[in-house]
Design a protein around this motif. Structure first.
Motif, PDB file in Angstrom:
ATOM      1  N   ASP A 129     -17.051 -10.344  -2.895  1.00 61.04           N
ATOM      2  CA  ASP A 129     -17.118  -8.927  -2.506  1.00 61.04           C
ATOM      3  C   ASP A 129     -18.567  -8.578  -2.184  1.00 61.04           C
ATOM      4  O   ASP A 129     -19.324  -8.122  -3.046  1.00 61.04           O
ATOM      5  CB  ASP A 129     -16.583  -8.049  -3.646  1.00 61.04           C
ATOM      6  N   ASN A 146     -19.980  -6.277  -0.137  1.00 61.86           N
ATOM      7  CA  ASN A 146     -20.435  -4.876  -0.118  1.00 61.86           C
ATOM      8  C   ASN A 146     -20.093  -4.152  -1.422  1.00 61.86           C
ATOM      9  O   ASN A 146     -20.297  -2.948  -1.543  1.00 61.86           O
ATOM     10  CB  ASN A 146     -19.886  -4.134   1.105  1.00 61.86           C
ATOM     11  N   ASP A 157     -17.481  -3.098  -3.020  1.00 60.46           N
ATOM     12  CA  ASP A 157     -16.598  -1.932  -3.061  1.00 60.46           C
ATOM     13  C   ASP A 157     -15.280  -2.216  -3.765  1.00 60.46           C
ATOM     14  O   ASP A 157     -14.370  -1.392  -3.771  1.00 60.46           O
ATOM     15  CB  ASP A 157     -16.339  -1.396  -1.640  1.00 60.46           C
ATOM     16  N   ILE A 185     -13.047  -4.839  -3.235  1.00 62.21           N
ATOM     17  CA  ILE A 185     -12.017  -5.620  -2.536  1.00 62.21           C
ATOM     18  C   ILE A 185     -12.699  -6.588  -1.561  1.00 62.21           C
ATOM     19  O   ILE A 185     -13.755  -6.270  -1.000  1.00 62.21           O
ATOM     20  CB  ILE A 185     -11.005  -4.704  -1.778  1.00 62.21           C
ATOM     21  N   ILE A 186     -12.103  -7.767  -1.434  1.00 63.77           N
ATOM     22  CA  ILE A 186     -12.612  -8.702  -0.421  1.00 63.77           C
ATOM     23  C   ILE A 186     -11.817  -8.453   0.853  1.00 63.77           C
ATOM     24  O   ILE A 186     -10.595  -8.566   0.849  1.00 63.77           O
ATOM     25  CB  ILE A 186     -12.446 -10.171  -0.884  1.00 63.77           C
ATOM     26  N   ASP A 187     -12.510  -8.045   1.895  1.00 66.68           N
ATOM     27  CA  ASP A 187     -11.793  -7.762   3.136  1.00 66.68           C
ATOM     28  C   ASP A 187     -12.675  -8.029   4.363  1.00 66.68           C
ATOM     29  O   ASP A 187     -13.718  -8.675   4.256  1.00 66.68           O
ATOM     30  CB  ASP A 187     -11.240  -6.326   3.137  1.00 66.68           C
ATOM     31  N   ASP A 216     -16.461  -7.546   4.292  1.00 64.86           N
ATOM     32  CA  ASP A 216     -17.251  -8.621   3.697  1.00 64.86           C
ATOM     33  C   ASP A 216     -17.388  -9.777   4.686  1.00 64.86           C
ATOM     34  O   ASP A 216     -18.427 -10.414   4.780  1.00 64.86           O
ATOM     35  CB  ASP A 216     -16.586  -9.100   2.403  1.00 64.86           C
TER      36      ASP A 216
END
Ligand SMILES: [Ca+2]
Ligand SMILES: [Ca+2]
Length: 467
Positions: free
Chosen positions: A441, A443, A445, A447-449, A452
């Motif tokens: 993660d 940034n 925040d 959640i890994i999305d 990132d």
């Protein structure tokens, strides 16, 4: 009378509609270009997907050649879909062969590859992550930045076999000299090959079969089994060898370019001599100092989730003459607005010297800083060589927060943003598991999305730790 009134009413409404439409059309014409510019976020690259042969026989090998033009590509996360009953990718039948054949062997690092099967469609997916080599060894890319590589397949059964670039494919790099970005490209790009059965032919203990094969193919008896025969392609062997000559010519012009040796040679003798001469006199001033530092992590602009309020950063203070070096893990605390604050006490520092500082965040590339209040033109663009940081006894305040610590070298860190970092993030999209977050993660925040993922792609333009 009533009839006329109604008619006039409709006429008025009609007129209003027409005037309105013309007005809206005019407005759109006026602002249209800027709207389009706004939505077209990424620069585009042109991709072509071409099989080296369009018509194949079963068991015949070929390549799908992919060419990318118009972008200075630094990473490709490619997903290709192919018909698993008709085609096999190189790694499936020859696990030691990556099947990745770059046109310029100096451009790419070794790729990471895997093939998976979609259980619902029965189609196979080839996933490949490949990164450009470091700028030092790679030839300097110039427009139109054409790169090309082949992927080795084998034809299995007769029919039309299709290969398609899936939309999750990501291509990253730089647009001109600008910052790193993802490139847009034509979606759902496909190519296909036509596979026909190898003609059967019988040898019956003869050395030469009398059977007929298709034009361009000849019946060849098997060396292992005199009863087996296959229609093999007739290949014209080149008689003269003018082709190899251009290759050495280009390589010869490339090879002398590694001037680093010359640079290293000229720098090494001067550096050990100069610093002691100029810096020695005041360097006997020894004092205890406290460093109060403000730093910034790429992509973190607001308050991070609880798990990430404190971040351990490896801070190395180094004098220019390298006589003083102090490396420590310093805890930085989030201020809620994207700035992180940390302090470090150093005992017995030769404060007359000039210093530089190295910052290595927990998921970040190491950043070298040479000024107490550095500024950078674009995120990641700050580069410095000689330290200009001076220290005084007691408190020293440093605002390093204009220089962003690029995210992407995730634990276990190895000093480089590589395909393993990219793959971890891509394979954990949607994860909110705290252990995974602590790695991927970027940034912070929770959640890994894709955010990132964009950060790790942006860091690819810089890729290595500063030293
Ligand atoms: Ca790494
Ligand atoms: Ca995130």
């Amino acid at each position: 009378m009533k009839y006329i009134l109604t008619n006039r009413k409709y006429f008025k409404i009609g007129l209003f509609v027409v005037v309105g439409a013309v007005f809206l059309f005019g407005i759109f014409q006026y602002i249209g270009p800027s709207l389009r510019k706004y939505f077209a976020a990424n620069p585009a690259v042109q991709i072509t997907l071409t099989p080296t042969k369009a018509n194949l026989k079963t068991n015949e090998e070929f390549q799908i050649s992919m060419q990318i033009v118009d972008g200075n590509v630094s990473a490709i996360d490619l997903s290709l879909e192919y018909d698993s009953d008709k085609l096999a990718y190189s790694k499936e039948y020859e696990p030691t062969n990556s099947g990745f054949i770059p046109l310029d062997p100096d451009y790419f690092d070794t790729p990471w590859l895997e093939t998976t099967t979609d259980t619902t469609t029965g189609k196979k997916k080839l996933r490949m992550v490949v990164l450009a080599k470091s700028d030092a060894t790679k030839p300097t890319p110039t427009p139109p930045y054409a790169i090309q590589f082949g992927l080795r397949f084998k034809a299995l059964t007769a029919g039309i076999a299709t290969v398609k670039i899936l939309p999750e494919t990501k291509i990253a790099g730089q647009d001109g000299s600008g910052p790193a970005t993802n490139f847009d490209f034509t979606p759902d790009l496909t190519t296909s090959v036509n596979i026909s059965e190898s003609n059967t032919c019988v040898c019956t203990n003869d050395l030469v079969s009398t059977d007929n094969c298709d034009t361009g193919f000849a019946p060849i008896c098997s060396a292992d089994n005199a009863n087996q025969c296959a229609c093999a392609e007739i290949v014209d062997f080149p008689t003269d060898t003018p082709t190899p000559t251009p290759t050495p010519a280009t390589e010869v012009s490339e090879t002398p370019t590694p001037t680093p040796t010359v640079v290293a040679g000229t720098v090494t003798p001067t550096s050990p001599i100069t610093p002691p001469l100029t810096i020695s006199p005041p360097s006997d001033l020894i004092a205890d100092v406290k460093l109060n530092m403000k730093i910034r992590f790429q992509g973190v602009v607001t308050e991070p989730i609880d798990q990430f309020r404190e971040q351990d950063v490896k801070v190395t203070f180094l004098s220019n003459d390298k006589q003083f070096k102090k490396e420590a893990t310093v805890q930085f605390n989030a201020d809620g607005g994207g700035i992180w604050i940390g302090s470090q006490e150093l005992i017995g520092v030769p404060i007359g010297k000039s210093f530089s500082v190295l910052l290595k965040g927990p998921k970040h590339l190491q950043k070298k800083i040479c000024e107490s209040d550095p500024k950078e033109p674009i995120p990641g663009g700050y580069i410095c060589k000689t330290g200009n940081i001076t220290l005084t006894e007691g408190d020293n305040d440093f605002d390093f927060s204009d220089v962003v610590n690029l995210a992407g070298d995730i634990p276990i860190q190895n000093g480089i943003v590589d395909s393993m970092d990219i793959i971890f993030i891509r394979q954990n999209f949607g994860s909110q598991d705290s252990e995974k977050l602590s790695k991927g993660d970027l940034n912070m925040d929770g959640i890994i999305d894709t955010q990132d993922y964009s950060l790790v792609i942006a860091a690819l333009a810089f890729k290595y730790d500063d030293n």
